[in-house]
Write a protein that holds these residues in place. Structure first.
Motif: not given
Length: 480
Positions: A46-58
């Motif tokens: 689900x929205x891990x495709x956004x939130x997990x990747x955003x965490x890695x981006x930080x």
């Protein structure tokens, strides 16, 4: 006895009695259900495709746009950093741990409202038996952080209302910090703030018009003692300060965008989402009945395998006529808990309305919920407790009425928790009566909630089911 013991608010002392054994048991149960098989699906769900990747981006210093304030993704990044890996365990474990604490925060609020051990335990226990809270805790999503900080802020505000003068300011400032953090996860955290202002306003008005009756009036007196300066300047000032400060790392990563500019971008983004943008969109008035849950993961296979490495987000992997097993993660409340809780809120709403009408018409309470007027005030459910539940429920649900964008069932989570609190209150009230029939109702209700949790547990955890077993759990066409 140490001086600090005398400064501790009474609700906090209550949590340090044998009741704590029961609460530890609830927490361990919540912990196990959230961590067991946490890495079962080695894919972004689900929205891990956004939130997990955003965490890695930080962590990688990569600029990006996100539709929500940054705190939730900071915490996902923290989990990845502490684990040392970008994998399901790394980006899910901190959310799972945070989710396990939600029942304890609900217990803390309950302890401030009504000092009956049964009520406090039931508030935590019922919360631990909800399905959507369980599902949201097990993936790298951000709603658990919204709930954690919002409930923490409310608990600290209640503790501040009862604390000795020496400690009151610390709890009050802590409440402002926690509420600001909730808004820094999602703007919908403002519902917790609105709820506190509603409680404070009703308490003030009640004191001005009718004074405070001995017993139940002590709560309203404690909540209404805050001044306009404290609630109108200090609390929002602390919230705005922490909210603004938490944007600083994100803005450093995106130097071309200013603070106010990005707030406008977030507003425009959500305003521009169509009401039919997703197949799982649901109207706000369907949430209390759970009419449109969501499937976060769905996969059909012809045979069970030891693991599911890198499966697609949605199946089927095999022809449907060859399907032997279904893996499904359904973002769905425990239906029996949800329905009983919705009925409880309606009962409390009617009781509050009758009480307020009686006070207005005859300056009398007319509070006779389940016929307990003859009891000492500390032994029964008071109007103040019911008002706190109903006001916070409405504050977290009714603002969605005016929102035109696509909404989802998980937007109901903050309101639903107060409905669980309302159910716990009514069950405690009924269980305290001498009539054995009321106690039978309590046992039946708790058994139904436990049974519902066990029955739907496979679709909360994504356990394999046969197609027939899966269909048994889809009671309505709108659930699919």
């Amino acid at each position: 006895m140490s001086p600090s013991h005398y400064l501790m608010p009474r609700p906090l002392k209550l949590l340090l009695t044998p009741l704590s054994l029961g609460l530890v048991g609830v927490w361990l149960f919540a912990l196990v259900t959230r961590f067991w098989g946490l890495t079962r699906f080695d894919t972004l769900v689900f929205d891990e495709v956004y939130f997990a990747r955003f965490g890695r981006n930080y962590l990688a210093g990569v600029a990006f746009f996100d539709a929500h304030p940054p705190l939730g993704k900071y915490l996902i990044a923290l989990g990845i950093y502490l684990s040392g890996h970008f994998d399901p365990w790394g980006y899910r474990w901190l959310n799972a741990f945070t989710g396990s604490l939600i029942p304890l925060l609900v217990a803390g609020i309950a302890a401030c409202l009504w000092r009956k051990p049964l009520f406090i335990f039931l508030a935590a226990f019922l919360t631990s038996l909800d399905g959507l809270l369980l599902v949201e805790s097990r993936y790298a999503l951000i709603n658990m952080y919204l709930l954690f900080f919002g409930l923490l802020g409310q608990w600290l505000w209640l503790l501040a209302s009862e604390a000795k003068k020496q400690n009151r300011a610390w709890y009050f400032i802590g409440a402002g910090l926690a509420l600001g953090c909730s808004v820094a996860v999602k703007w919908s955290g403002l519902g917790y703030v609105l709820g506190l202002y509603g409680v404070w306003g009703i308490a003030k008005i009640s004191g001005w018009l009718w004074g405070y009756r001995q017993g139940w009036g002590q709560h309203l007196q404690a909540w209404g003692k805050w001044t306009i300066w404290q609630m109108g300047v200090i609390l929002p000032g602390v919230m705005v300060a922490i909210y603004s400060l938490l944007w600083w790392p994100h803005l450093r990563l995106n130097p071309g965008v200013g603070f106010f500019q990005i707030q406008q971008q977030l507003y425009d983004y959500h305003k521009g989402i169509s009401s039919t943008a997703h197949p799982y969109c649901s109207a706000w008035f369907t949430w209390p009945l759970g009419l449109r849950p969501m499937s976060y993961f769905y996969l059909t296979v012809d045979k069970l395998t030891p693991n599911l490495d890198n499966p697609p987000l949605f199946g089927p992997m095999s022809p449907r006529n060859a399907t032997a097993w279904v893996y499904d993660v359904h973002a769905q409340f425990n239906p029996l808990l949800l329905w009983l809780s919705t009925i409880s809120v309606l009962i409390l709403l009617v009781g509050c309305g009758a009480w307020l009408w009686g006070r207005w018409q005859q300056n009398q309470s007319h509070w006779n919920l389940l016929h307990v007027d003859q009891w000492p005030p500390h032994q029964h459910l008071t109007p103040a407790v019911a008002l706190f539940v109903v006001i916070n429920y409405g504050a977290n649900l009714l603002p969605w009425v005016q929102v035109g964008r696509c909404l989802f069932i998980y937007h109901y989570l903050p309101a639903a928790i107060f409905s669980f609190l309302g159910l716990a209150a009514l069950l405690t009230q009924a269980g305290s009566q001498s009539d054995i029939r009321w106690r039978g109702v309590v046992v039946l209700a708790i058994a139904l909630v436990i049974g519902g949790f066990i029955f739907w547990l496979p679709i909360f955890l994504g356990l394999p089911l046969t197609p027939l077993e899966f269909s048994w759990r889809m009671w309505f066409r709108s659930w699919i």
